[in-house]
Design an enzyme around this catalytic site. Structure first.
Site, mmCIF file in Angstrom:
data_model
loop_
_atom_site.group_PDB
_atom_site.id
_atom_site.type_symbol
_atom_site.label_atom_id
_atom_site.label_comp_id
_atom_site.label_asym_id
_atom_site.label_seq_id
_atom_site.Cartn_x
_atom_site.Cartn_y
_atom_site.Cartn_z
ATOM 1 N N TYR A 173 0.853 -1.181 0.000
ATOM 2 C CA TYR A 173 0.000 0.000 0.000
ATOM 3 C C TYR A 173 0.893 1.237 0.000
ATOM 4 O O TYR A 173 1.568 1.528 0.982
ATOM 5 C CB TYR A 173 -0.913 -0.028 1.227
ATOM 6 C CG TYR A 173 -1.817 1.172 1.417
ATOM 7 C CD1 TYR A 173 -2.122 2.041 0.367
ATOM 8 C CD2 TYR A 173 -2.402 1.429 2.652
ATOM 9 C CE1 TYR A 173 -2.953 3.126 0.548
ATOM 10 C CE2 TYR A 173 -3.238 2.505 2.852
ATOM 11 C CZ TYR A 173 -3.508 3.354 1.798
ATOM 12 O OH TYR A 173 -4.343 4.435 1.987
ATOM 13 N N LYS A 213 -1.798 -1.540 -3.732
ATOM 14 C CA LYS A 213 -2.777 -0.455 -3.721
ATOM 15 C C LYS A 213 -1.978 0.823 -3.922
ATOM 16 O O LYS A 213 -1.199 1.226 -3.057
ATOM 17 C CB LYS A 213 -3.536 -0.422 -2.388
ATOM 18 C CG LYS A 213 -4.477 0.767 -2.233
ATOM 19 C CD LYS A 213 -5.084 0.803 -0.835
ATOM 20 C CE LYS A 213 -5.949 2.049 -0.651
ATOM 21 N NZ LYS A 213 -6.501 2.139 0.737
#
Length: 296
Positions: free
Chosen positions: A138, A166
């Site tokens: 992320y 992400k």
């Protein structure tokens, strides 16, 4: 394993419902999970930034992971937010999360420490090597103060169980480089609702969404239109949904989405300090954006 193939394109970064005492409200968490599954969520990300993870203890997180796995009961995958700015602590939480039955983990870039790219590589690879679970990276430099550069992500994609990222840098050139130079099995998800269609257009796989709390079905329809080759329709839908996506980030996340859920009958309580509830001006903008969608 490619998450988009197994789990689908719409992942929701789930808020954490709180009681007025600050304890997790499990009755409302059950209601929220049912709402999300019914409205298009393929994967629940639990105790991420939107779940106010810095304000949850290790014990609270593990209890929440186990509850969500049981409640989802295979109808949606559950991915646990186990990353932090402490590599050792992240390893220990990831190992403990694995025992709760979650389907994968999401690891945020270490915040505040501002490690080098070599430090980031070592951090993520060490955690991944200590678990059998699939790992989503992320990257959110706006919150953490450090950017996971494309070259580092590409190198990490060679670690066996690091299978997705992400990407919330907003840098399409960086994201395109990641898509171009990672294996086909490596999935790239937008970390910003407003970047969903642009990232799909350059080869991305889906969205880790906040707006899907409220417009999950619409997000699925937009992505479905794009995947069906109806690019004009998808673009029009994206433009129509954009005011909602933007309104939900007027205040620090997740204040606006919690307000919107409460207003729509999904009682998730307020944000915890140091976050503050939305003010009247922010409420008015959120209300207007949601009314536009709901009137259709």
């Amino acid at each position: 394993m490619k998450p988009t193939g197994k789990y689908g394109p719409v992942w929701t970064a789930m808020v954490t419902p709180f009681q007025s005492t600050g304890a997790i409200d499990y009755q409302q968490t059950e209601q929220l999970i049912e709402h999300l599954i019914e409205n298009g969520t393929d994967v629940l990300i639990v105790a991420g930034t939107t779940g106010e993870s810095p304000l949850l203890s290790k014990e609270e997180k593990l209890e929440l992971f186990a509850f969500c796995v049981k409640q989802a009961n295979g109808r949606a995958a559950v991915v646990a937010g186990t990353g932090s700015n402490d590599t050792h602590a992240s390893v220990e939480l990831t190992k403990a999360a694995e025992k709760t039955g979650v389907d994968g983990v999401m690891l945020v870039t270490p915040y505040y420490n501002k490690p080098s790219q070599q430090g980031l590589f070592c951090h993520f690879s060490e955690i991944a090597n200590e678990t059998n679970l699939p790992v989503m990276l992320y990257n959110v430099p706006g919150r953490t103060g450090v950017n996971l550069e494309a070259e580092t992500t590409i190198a990490l994609a060679n670690v066996n169980n690091i299978v997705a990222i992400k990407e919330a840098s907003g840098n399409l050139e960086q994201i395109a480089a990641i898509i171009e130079h990672t294996p086909a099995s490596f999935a790239v998800y937008s970390g910003d609702d407003s970047m969903t269609l642009p990232i799909l257009a350059i080869g991305g796989d889906g969205i880790v969404s906040v707006a899907s709390h409220l417009i999950g079905k619409e997000m699925q329809a937009m992505i479905g239109a794009f995947q069906a080759g109806e690019n004009g329709k998808a673009a029009m839908m994206h433009r129509k949904l954009l005011p909602v996506m933007q309104a939900l980030f007027l205040a620090p996340n997740p204040a606006c989405v919690k307000y919107a859920l409460n207003k729509n009958g999904i009682d998730v309580g307020e944000v915890k300090p140091p976050l503050a509830p939305v003010n009247d001006q922010e409420k008015a903008v959120v209300d207007q954006a949601l009314a536009t969608i709901q009137s259709r």
